[in-house]
Design an enzyme around this catalytic site. Structure first.
Site, PDB file in Angstrom:
ATOM      1  N   SER A 167       0.791  -1.227   0.000  1.00 45.41           N
ATOM      2  CA  SER A 167       0.000   0.000   0.000  1.00 45.41           C
ATOM      3  C   SER A 167       0.829   1.285   0.000  1.00 45.41           C
ATOM      4  CB  SER A 167      -0.938   0.008   1.197  1.00 45.41           C
ATOM      5  OG  SER A 167      -0.183   0.056   2.384  1.00 45.41           O
TER       6      SER A 167
ATOM      7  N   HIS B 184      -5.433  -4.697  -1.826  1.00 44.70           N
ATOM      8  CA  HIS B 184      -5.254  -3.585  -2.773  1.00 44.70           C
ATOM      9  C   HIS B 184      -5.193  -4.075  -4.219  1.00 44.70           C
ATOM     10  CE1 HIS B 184      -4.805  -0.156  -0.052  1.00 44.70           C
ATOM     11  NE2 HIS B 184      -4.156  -0.968   0.749  1.00 44.70           N
TER      12      HIS B 184
ATOM     13  N   LYS C  68     -12.540  -2.221   0.298  1.00 39.77           N
ATOM     14  CA  LYS C  68     -11.812  -1.280  -0.546  1.00 39.77           C
ATOM     15  C   LYS C  68     -12.472  -1.219  -1.931  1.00 39.77           C
ATOM     16  CE  LYS C  68      -7.498  -1.165   2.016  1.00 39.77           C
ATOM     17  NZ  LYS C  68      -6.988  -2.256   2.850  1.00 39.77           N
TER      18      LYS C  68
END
Ligand SMILES: *Cc1c(COP(=O)(O)O)cnc(C)c1O
Length: 399
Positions: free
Chosen positions: A183, A211, A242
């Protein structure tokens, strides 16, 4: 008793403030989206959410959520194995497995819990976990909860990973654990090389794709698709919090027997409440959408490439790569920590919401501003961000 504790805590909090590390919270008074309003009435373009696909306030997701709420109720007031499994929980688990190319999937309240339940249920003291130095806090904590021996390899260093594999040949099982995409730098684990080493040394491969799930790879399946190793990995953990809509929830996906065992033994699954129905229904709509079309991840890719190219052309030093996390590096400038904060403040005044990171969140001399693109940004939004960066970058002689 509290008198002594109170004094200690006040001093501790003051030392956090004095070190400039106190995390305040900016209050937002609109839904999460590319343009938000922060308290005080300022409208800004948002470049710091993990809203990669723009699904956080997508009309189809909201509609599915409303409908599920009406039909299936608000809460289940139970863990899954007592009376907390509705038909829709099984449907969502199947959809996730199909999307990722795995046998089965088990839902958790969050990815933090999924990682908390990944290691302890499978690995005992005769096993070994070999973990990337920069893995997410929840992987680190998950490993702490299990009795297996822990070995750390230098970030993304395949020869160091191989050395750790050689060192652990006598372990009953070995598991390699890595983030799919990291990240702070937006770099992507070399899962292809990791799988080769795992084959050579007989180890399991676990990765956390928080991610990446939904947008990395040609059809958005994640890091295993991007690296061409679908079907060669053993355990995928990821978040629903996310790119996939961002409410909350997480999961582990993988081989049938492993998931079956987790349903029996994984403590955050056994002893924590079921995912609420309305979220489950919304996430089913998300996986249906992402299975039908790659439109959103394609738009995200186009925005990412546009921003990376224009920022490079403007003279900024960005970490090269393809991920929508784009770090603008400030390390070679004097007092990079302060510079990152000053620039972020000025950019907010220009209507661009980004965050500066500095030591100890990132290494010394590697302060940066992290930009995160979304499919919901228009090209015009992206260009406005580049313009603002250019103006502020000149002000501080960064470019
Ligand atoms: C965000 C993140 C998590 C935590 O996800 P939650 O579902 O919010 O608990 C776990 N792992 C990684 C790599 C993350 O980036």
């Amino acid at each position: 008793m509290y008198g002594k504790v109170k004094g200690d805590l006040q001093r501790e909090l003051q030392s956090i403030r004095d070190a400039g590390l106190f995390k305040g919270e900016r209050i937002i008074i609109t839904p999460q989206s590319p343009e938000i309003e922060v308290k005080g009435g300022k409208k800004v373009l948002n470049f710091c959410a993990n809203n990669y696909l723009g699904l956080s306030s997508h009309p189809k997701v909201i509609e599915a959520c409303h409908k599920t709420l009406d039909k299936w109720g608000f809460g289940m007031s139970s863990v899954r194995f007592i009376c907390g499994t509705q038909e829709i929980h099984k449907v969502l688990e199947e959809k996730v497995s199909k999307f990722l190319g795995t046998d089965d999937t088990i839902l958790f309240a969050a990815a933090f819990d999924a990682n908390g339940g990944t290691f302890e249920a499978l690995l005992d003291k005769d096993c070994a976990v070999i973990t990337d130095q920069l893995n997410h806090a929840s992987i680190i904590d998950g490993i702490r909860l299990c009795k297996a021996q822990r070995f750390i390899y230098q970030h993304a260093d395949m020869s160091d990973l191989e050395a750790r594999l050689k060192e652990t040949q006598t372990a009953k099982y070995r598991m390699i654990a890595t983030d799919g995409a990291f990240s702070m730098d937006g770099d992507i684990a070399k899962l292809d090389e990791i799988c080769d080493l795992a084959d050579k040394y007989d180890a399991l491969v676990m990765f956390d794709d928080a991610h990446a799930t939904g947008f990395l790879g040609k059809t958005g399946r994640g890091t295993h698709e991007y690296r061409g190793v679908m079907g060669r990995v053993d355990i995928i953990t990821s978040t629903l919090g996310k790119a996939l809509g961002g409410a909350s929830g997480g999961f582990i996906s993988g081989h049938k027997e492993i998931i079956d065992l987790y349903r029996q033994r994984s403590r955050p699954y056994l002893f924590s409440n079921t995912l609420p129905p309305a979220l489950v229904g919304a996430y089913i709509a998300v996986f249906d959408l992402l299975s039908e079309t790659t439109e959103l991840r394609d738009k995200l890719e186009a925005n990412t490439m546009r921003f990376r190219q224009k920022m490079t052309d403007a003279g900024f030093n960005i970490k090269q790569g393809i991920h929508p996390i784009v770090p603008i590096m400030l390390g070679k400038f004097e007092n990079d920590a302060k510079l990152s904060q000053n620039m972020a403040t000025d950019l907010l005044d220009e209507g661009i919401y980004v965050v500066g990171f500095y030591y100890p969140v990132v290494p010394k001399g590697a302060a940066r501003i992290r930009v995160q693109l979304s499919a919901a940004h228009s090209f015009d939004n992206v260009d406005r961000a580049v313009e603002a960066f250019t103006k502020i970058g000149k002000k501080y002689s960064v470019i």
